[in-house]
Design a protein around this motif. Structure first.
Motif, PDB file in Angstrom:
ATOM      1  N   GLN A  55       0.840  -1.235  -0.014  1.00 33.07           N
ATOM      2  CA  GLN A  55       0.230  -0.029  -0.116  1.00 33.07           C
ATOM      3  C   GLN A  55       0.933   1.204   0.036  1.00 33.07           C
ATOM      4  O   GLN A  55       0.423   2.248  -0.813  1.00 33.07           O
ATOM      5  CB  GLN A  55      -0.966   0.053   1.331  1.00 33.07           C
ATOM      6  CG  GLN A  55      -1.958  -1.084   1.166  1.00 33.07           C
ATOM      7  CD  GLN A  55      -2.849  -1.161   2.381  1.00 33.07           C
ATOM      8  OE1 GLN A  55      -2.297  -0.581   3.518  1.00 33.07           O
ATOM      9  NE2 GLN A  55      -3.867  -1.651   2.496  1.00 33.07           N
ATOM     10  N   ALA A  81       0.924   4.105  -2.790  1.00 36.03           N
ATOM     11  CA  ALA A  81       0.818   5.595  -2.538  1.00 36.03           C
ATOM     12  C   ALA A  81       1.876   6.262  -3.183  1.00 36.03           C
ATOM     13  O   ALA A  81       1.453   7.372  -3.535  1.00 36.03           O
ATOM     14  CB  ALA A  81       0.596   5.482  -1.071  1.00 36.03           C
ATOM     15  N   SER A 120       1.328   9.122  -6.023  1.00 35.23           N
ATOM     16  CA  SER A 120       1.704  10.675  -5.594  1.00 35.23           C
ATOM     17  C   SER A 120       2.897  11.210  -7.005  1.00 35.23           C
ATOM     18  O   SER A 120       2.785  12.233  -7.353  1.00 35.23           O
ATOM     19  CB  SER A 120       2.871  10.541  -4.448  1.00 35.23           C
ATOM     20  OG  SER A 120       1.958  10.487  -3.217  1.00 35.23           O
TER      21      SER A 120
END
Length: 207
Positions: free
Chosen positions: A136, A140, A144
């Protein structure tokens, strides 16, 4: 001028530290020597980060904290991990932006899983959750990077891109550490099933 001089000392120390324990070759196993060298790097980077924080250079300090975290390994003591995590969390609470503060969720959870696994090394459910956490976190970071790129934020994009290899390595490290263990009993079918599923999850991730 004084700050530059101190930075030079830190840089020199980081450069020579891998050779600082050469005198212990032959006295320690190769893996133990590797862990000692990594611990020395952790402590040097953490001290460097504290120095940059005192001189109000949060960007430089954050980079040093992240390098220290990268040198942490699963077999390092919980005391060392707690010391570094606590320092980094305190730093980000004071100096962090939204993205950095969001990353603290992963930092805190990593430490909790390390504590749990230290107490129960063959807790396969914990290993699964730990691997999922790192996946995860990696996802992320990828999101980003994509977001920064879509906004034309080259600086932000390149900064996140530099973190992606470390994120990938963290996922691989969790799977590697978990699968290096084996269920202690040949009769506990559920444990073996979870262990085999860890191997499968690791293989799927690498595809």
């Amino acid at each position: 001028a004084a700050a530059h001089a101190v930075r030079d000392v830190f840089e020199q120390a980081l450069e020579i530290s891998p050779r600082a324990l050469d005198c212990e070759e032959g006295l320690l196993e190769d893996h133990q020597l590797h862990l000692r060298r990594q611990e020395l790097q952790v402590r040097l980077h953490a001290a460097y980060a504290a120095f940059e924080t005192r001189f109000e250079n949060p960007g430089r300090a954050r980079e040093r904290y992240r390098r220290a975290l990268d040198h942490l390994e699963g077999e390092h003591s919980l005391e060392l991990r707690k010391e570094l995590y606590d320092s980094y969390i305190a730093f980000e609470k004071q100096h962090g932006d939204t993205a950095a503060l969001a990353d603290l969720v992963y930092v805190r959870l990593r430490f909790r899983y390390e504590q749990l696994i230290a107490r129960q090394p063959r807790n396969w459910d914990a290993w699964f959750d730990f691997a999922k956490l790192e996946q995860q976190s990696l996802s992320a970071l990828s999101s980003s990077a994509s977001h920064a790129r879509s906004l034309g934020d080259r600086t932000g994009y390149l900064a996140v891109q530099q973190l992606l290899p470390d994120g990938l390595q963290r996922v691989r490290s969790v799977f590697s550490r978990a699968t290096a263990l084996r269920p202690e009993s040949d009769t506990q079918k559920r444990h073996w099933q979870r262990y085999v599923w860890l191997f499968i999850a690791s293989a799927v991730f690498e595809e």
